[in-house]
Design a protein around this motif. Structure first.
Motif, PDB file in Angstrom:
ATOM      1  N   ASP A 255       0.662  -1.316   0.027  1.00 41.93           N
ATOM      2  CA  ASP A 255      -0.035  -0.005   0.078  1.00 41.93           C
ATOM      3  C   ASP A 255       0.710   1.232  -0.017  1.00 41.93           C
ATOM      4  O   ASP A 255       0.264   2.310   0.384  1.00 41.93           O
ATOM      5  CB  ASP A 255      -1.053  -0.146   1.137  1.00 41.93           C
ATOM      6  CG  ASP A 255      -0.465   0.211   2.378  1.00 41.93           C
ATOM      7  OD1 ASP A 255       1.162   0.145   2.482  1.00 41.93           O
ATOM      8  OD2 ASP A 255      -1.055   0.540   3.491  1.00 41.93           O
ATOM      9  N   ASP A 261      -2.691   1.254  -7.118  1.00 45.43           N
ATOM     10  CA  ASP A 261      -4.079   0.485  -6.760  1.00 45.43           C
ATOM     11  C   ASP A 261      -3.590  -0.902  -6.483  1.00 45.43           C
ATOM     12  O   ASP A 261      -3.447  -1.536  -7.395  1.00 45.43           O
ATOM     13  CB  ASP A 261      -4.944   0.698  -7.765  1.00 45.43           C
ATOM     14  CG  ASP A 261      -6.301   0.098  -7.656  1.00 45.43           C
ATOM     15  OD1 ASP A 261      -6.498  -0.321  -6.487  1.00 45.43           O
ATOM     16  OD2 ASP A 261      -7.325   0.558  -8.303  1.00 45.43           O
ATOM     17  N   THR A 263      -5.703  -3.263  -5.926  1.00 43.59           N
ATOM     18  CA  THR A 263      -6.997  -3.931  -5.827  1.00 43.59           C
ATOM     19  C   THR A 263      -6.743  -5.350  -6.173  1.00 43.59           C
ATOM     20  O   THR A 263      -7.537  -6.367  -5.559  1.00 43.59           O
ATOM     21  CB  THR A 263      -8.009  -3.538  -6.941  1.00 43.59           C
ATOM     22  OG1 THR A 263      -8.531  -2.103  -6.466  1.00 43.59           O
ATOM     23  CG2 THR A 263      -9.342  -4.153  -6.805  1.00 43.59           C
ATOM     24  N   ILE A 266      -5.359  -7.169  -3.172  1.00 40.77           N
ATOM     25  CA  ILE A 266      -6.572  -7.298  -2.568  1.00 40.77           C
ATOM     26  C   ILE A 266      -7.420  -8.787  -2.724  1.00 40.77           C
ATOM     27  O   ILE A 266      -7.758  -9.511  -1.915  1.00 40.77           O
ATOM     28  CB  ILE A 266      -7.262  -6.134  -2.077  1.00 40.77           C
ATOM     29  CG1 ILE A 266      -6.330  -5.156  -1.363  1.00 40.77           C
ATOM     30  CG2 ILE A 266      -8.885  -6.351  -1.325  1.00 40.77           C
ATOM     31  CD1 ILE A 266      -6.943  -3.737  -1.399  1.00 40.77           C
ATOM     32  N   ASP A 291      -5.019   3.205   4.919  1.00 37.45           N
ATOM     33  CA  ASP A 291      -4.909   3.358   3.303  1.00 37.45           C
ATOM     34  C   ASP A 291      -5.556   1.984   2.893  1.00 37.45           C
ATOM     35  O   ASP A 291      -6.862   1.734   3.251  1.00 37.45           O
ATOM     36  CB  ASP A 291      -3.391   3.456   2.880  1.00 37.45           C
ATOM     37  CG  ASP A 291      -2.948   4.337   2.451  1.00 37.45           C
ATOM     38  OD1 ASP A 291      -3.551   5.526   2.798  1.00 37.45           O
ATOM     39  OD2 ASP A 291      -1.837   4.557   1.906  1.00 37.45           O
ATOM     40  N   GLU A 292      -5.062   1.507   1.877  1.00 34.28           N
ATOM     41  CA  GLU A 292      -5.840   0.300   1.340  1.00 34.28           C
ATOM     42  C   GLU A 292      -5.977  -1.061   2.021  1.00 34.28           C
ATOM     43  O   GLU A 292      -6.760  -2.130   1.970  1.00 34.28           O
ATOM     44  CB  GLU A 292      -5.037  -0.244  -0.024  1.00 34.28           C
ATOM     45  CG  GLU A 292      -5.113   0.750  -1.165  1.00 34.28           C
ATOM     46  CD  GLU A 292      -4.099   2.007  -1.151  1.00 34.28           C
ATOM     47  OE1 GLU A 292      -3.244   1.960  -0.043  1.00 34.28           O
ATOM     48  OE2 GLU A 292      -4.033   2.702  -1.953  1.00 34.28           O
ATOM     49  N   ALA A 295      -9.655  -1.506   2.567  1.00 34.23           N
ATOM     50  CA  ALA A 295     -10.283  -2.216   1.793  1.00 34.23           C
ATOM     51  C   ALA A 295     -10.067  -3.591   1.996  1.00 34.23           C
ATOM     52  O   ALA A 295     -11.191  -4.091   1.695  1.00 34.23           O
ATOM     53  CB  ALA A 295      -9.801  -1.648   0.328  1.00 34.23           C
TER      54      ALA A 295
END
Length: 462
Positions: A255, A261, A263, A266, A291-292, A295
């Motif tokens: 991150d 990104d 994603t 993740i 941060d991420e 998510a």
């Protein structure tokens, strides 16, 4: 401006085309360590060249070498969803039932010579009911005006090997402008300056991508994420990975890079957790707080989050993370003489920060002398009365614990001559085995706060 950007893209592309990839074992390597129990298997991801075949695989420890059984599957697998780098050989290695517990190099002997990953696998007898996690970050080695960061890392390693954590997490910003020599100093150490490297940790060690972990002399801060990922793969290996320890789950993502990104990382982590099972404790590791990782939290429900990046705010631990007080920042190695320490209960899926709620451990008595390594006074030391090299049939170890907290199952390793059985006056012998030319006796012993503990070893009369 358009012409400038086009030229910049061309220069970056040329730079990365010229990157040479010389490490054919991509996992476990550098950023990752495999953890494997006796009589069980672990995977090795390998890039075999055309016509290269595997003859045998050995686990090479500090004092012994072990031949293994293995199976091979050929194919093509992507190991980094951003760089799209691949490997073509998946190896399942079976750990012999009688293999001593230790951290081992993996040596793949092939028709074109040996392929090696140093300190790549930690062999364990069984999962511990309770274990320590040691956490440090932001070494910033070889940054101008910070010449002693690797000395501080060496002191952390010496102390960690007495505390005996099962794992160590290094949450990013390792060093500036890597080359072979600098990476060797970080991982192997430097005999000239008498410093140790990350491979000298007896714990399984895991490294996370930091925001400074890019080729910033050649690549802009924003963009070029496939190129940055290839660069990380070249020097460190995996940038996102997951693993289990009993019912505990560990998920690591990147991150750190501005504008990046994660994603896809993740998604991979989420899918892995669904397949592996949620377990009873999910630990996340990344470089930057919130941060991420938030998510990823949606599909994971973390119980503990380990991060770095902010060099001076560990005294605010634990920080809120999705309404839970579970996020721990560790102050930087560069600017402080601290690490964090946590104790995990494997079966309950709980953890306890050591030395108070912030988990901070100041590891020397004189932190104001941080720029003078010769003056360091570590709060935990181990010394031997005789040379601990396998030449003396008796020895005495002295452990001085100046921390104000107890340490459970600290480790003392005695290196003794072959041909005898040994007993100790204190502690519990965890394992005892013959190496190639010496006999190893590993002792676990509980240390009281602010104490000096002396234990002796000698030949058994039986």
């Amino acid at each position: 401006m358009k012409k400038f950007i086009s030229n910049l893209i061309l220069l970056v592309a040329i730079h990365f085309v010229n990157l040479s990839w010389c490490q054919n074992i991509v996992y476990p390597w550098r950023a990752t360590t495999a953890i494997a129990k006796n009589a069980e298997t672990f995977e090795v991801w390998f890039n075999a060249s055309n016509g290269q075949t595997i003859n045998d695989i050995q686990l090479r420890g500090p004092y012994n070498s072990i031949k293994t059984k293995f199976s091979i599957q050929s194919g093509n697998w992507i190991y980094d969803v951003t760089s799209l780098n691949t490997y073509n050989t998946k190896i399942k290695v079976t750990v012999p039932k009688a293999a001593p517990a230790d951290r081992y190099d993996i040596v793949i002997n092939t028709t074109t010579g040996p392929e090696t990953s140093l300190a790549a696998v930690k062999i364990i007898k069984d999962f511990k009911e309770e274990y320590y996690i040691l956490h440090f970050s932001d070494i910033h080695a070889f940054q101008e005006k910070y010449p002693t960061t690797l000395n501080r890392l060496c002191t952390i390693i010496d102390i960690a090997n007495i505390i005996n954590p099962e794992m160590a997490f290094n949450t990013g910003d390792d060093l500036y402008r890597p080359n072979d020599d600098r990476m060797n100093q970080l991982f192997i150490g430097n005999k000239t300056s008498n410093t140790k490297g990350l491979n000298d940790l007896k714990a399984a060690t895991f490294t996370v991508v930091g925001n400074h972990d890019t080729d910033f002399d050649n690549v802009p801060e924003n963009g070029f994420y496939p190129e940055k990922s290839k660069w990380w793969n070249k020097w460190w290996g995996l940038q996102a990975y997951n693993f289990s320890y009993a019912k505990n789950r560990f998920l690591v993502i990147n991150d750190a890079w501005i504008g990046f990104d994660p994603t896809q990382q993740i998604t991979e982590a989420t899918n892995w957790l669904k397949k592996e099972g949620a377990g009873n404790l999910r630990v996340g590791a990344a470089h930057i707080k919130d941060d991420e990782m938030l998510a990823l939290e949606k599909s994971v429900n973390f119980g503990l989050v380990l991060v770095g990046h902010n060099h001076h705010i560990a005294n605010q631990n634990p920080r809120l993370f999705n309404g839970k007080n579970i996020q721990y920042i560790v102050n930087s190695v560069r600017d402080n003489m601290e690490f964090n320490l946590y104790k995990v209960n494997t079966k309950k899926g709980t953890y306890t920060p050591i030395n108070g709620p912030t988990a901070q451990i100041v590891y020397v008595d004189n932190p104001t002398d941080q720029n003078s390594p010769a003056l360091y006074k570590p709060k935990l030391t181990l010394s031997y009365a005789n040379a601990n090299q396998g030449t003396n049939k008796t020895n005495t170890a002295t452990i001085v614990n100046n921390f104000n907290f107890p340490i459970e199952a600290a480790r003392v390793r005695f290196v003794m001559p072959l041909g005898s059985k040994y007993t100790v006056t204190k502690g519990k012998i965890e394992q005892s085995f013959n190496g190639t030319s010496v006999h190893i006796v590993d002792v676990n012993i509980n240390l009281e706060p602010n104490s000096t503990t002396v234990l002796a070893i000698g030949s058994s009369k039986k």
